[in-house]
Motif scaffolding. Structure first.
Motif, mmCIF file in Angstrom:
data_model
loop_
_atom_site.group_PDB
_atom_site.id
_atom_site.type_symbol
_atom_site.label_atom_id
_atom_site.label_comp_id
_atom_site.label_asym_id
_atom_site.label_seq_id
_atom_site.Cartn_x
_atom_site.Cartn_y
_atom_site.Cartn_z
ATOM 1 N N MET A 202 41.162 37.354 35.452
ATOM 2 C CA MET A 202 40.825 37.067 36.859
ATOM 3 C C MET A 202 39.313 37.036 37.065
ATOM 4 O O MET A 202 38.804 36.228 37.826
ATOM 5 N N ILE A 203 38.613 37.879 36.336
ATOM 6 C CA ILE A 203 37.150 37.882 36.453
ATOM 7 C C ILE A 203 36.583 36.547 35.978
ATOM 8 O O ILE A 203 35.688 35.970 36.608
ATOM 9 N N GLU A 204 37.131 36.030 34.891
ATOM 10 C CA GLU A 204 36.667 34.734 34.386
ATOM 11 C C GLU A 204 36.924 33.629 35.429
ATOM 12 O O GLU A 204 36.023 32.853 35.762
ATOM 13 N N LEU A 205 38.143 33.590 35.939
ATOM 14 C CA LEU A 205 38.479 32.555 36.928
ATOM 15 C C LEU A 205 37.633 32.688 38.191
ATOM 16 O O LEU A 205 37.149 31.698 38.743
ATOM 17 N N LEU A 206 37.456 33.922 38.646
ATOM 18 C CA LEU A 206 36.675 34.150 39.868
ATOM 19 C C LEU A 206 35.200 33.807 39.663
ATOM 20 O O LEU A 206 34.554 33.269 40.560
ATOM 21 N N THR A 207 34.687 34.132 38.485
ATOM 22 C CA THR A 207 33.273 33.858 38.213
ATOM 23 C C THR A 207 33.006 32.354 38.254
ATOM 24 O O THR A 207 32.040 31.899 38.878
ATOM 25 N N VAL A 208 33.885 31.593 37.624
ATOM 26 C CA VAL A 208 33.712 30.129 37.613
ATOM 27 C C VAL A 208 33.881 29.561 39.028
ATOM 28 O O VAL A 208 33.043 28.794 39.513
ATOM 29 N N HIS A 209 34.948 29.985 39.692
ATOM 30 C CA HIS A 209 35.247 29.441 41.024
ATOM 31 C C HIS A 209 34.135 29.767 42.022
ATOM 32 O O HIS A 209 33.705 28.907 42.804
ATOM 33 N N THR A 210 33.682 31.004 41.999
ATOM 34 C CA THR A 210 32.617 31.425 42.912
ATOM 35 C C THR A 210 31.345 30.624 42.652
ATOM 36 O O THR A 210 30.661 30.188 43.581
ATOM 37 N N TYR A 211 31.059 30.423 41.371
ATOM 38 C CA TYR A 211 29.875 29.636 41.005
ATOM 39 C C TYR A 211 29.962 28.227 41.601
ATOM 40 O O TYR A 211 29.002 27.736 42.201
#
Ligand SMILES: [Fe+2]
Ligand SMILES: [Fe+2]
Length: 166
Positions: A41-50
């Motif tokens: 989830m951290i990976e997905l959130l990091t990309v999406h937020t970026y």
């Protein structure tokens, strides 16, 4: 393939929601699984937020100044999620605060994604139209290639620190 920015962001949201649900289904002591799902989830959130912070939000802010307040609120909601993510990165899944912290992250992000989908995206679609959304989506897909995947990567970490110190 459509590059409509809203379609792409909703697709990200769906993927994020799947990981949230999977986390909620884990058993109390399934620490390995919890750890893996939080990493994901951290990976997905990091990309999406970026992608939202760097492409979608600035473009909407520029093209639809009347939606600026929503954009500013969204930056703050991302920031709260970033802080929780930063804490989770340094925490073992066995820690008593790991699962509750993840639950709070999930609650916050779910609320934020709901607001985007129910209230914000329809206004953005109405205001921008198909062509602009296609262009923004294409720019996002370009940015996705160089997006940070972990909050410890320079771009993402620096943003969090800047936001704390500013
Ligand atoms: Fe967002
Ligand atoms: Fe989003």
């Amino acid at each position: 393939m459509s590059t409509d920015a809203i379609v792409l962001l909703k697709k990200d949201h769906q993927e994020i929601r799947k990981v949230f649900t999977a986390f909620e289904k884990t058993g109390d002591k399934a620490y390995v699984e919890k750890g893996k799902l939080v990493d994901r989830m951290i990976e997905l959130l990091t990309v999406h937020t970026y992608l939202e912070n760097e492409v979608m939000y600035p473009r909407v802010r520029e093209l639809l100044p009347e939606l600026e307040d929503d954009v500013l609120e969204s930056y703050e909601e991302h920031h709260v999620a970033d802080l929780l993510v930063m804490e989770l990165v340094g925490m073992k899944p066995e820690h008593e605060r790991f699962a509750p912290k993840t639950t709070v992250l999930i609650e916050n992000v779910r609320h934020h994604m709901e607001e985007e989908e129910q209230e914000w995206f329809p206004q953005v679609r109405e205001g921008l139209g198909r062509k602009a959304l296609q262009e923004i989506g294409a720019a996002m897909e370009e940015a996705r290639k160089k997006a940070p995947r972990k909050p410890s990567q320079p771009g993402a970490l620096k943003k969090t620190i800047d936001a704390v110190l500013a």
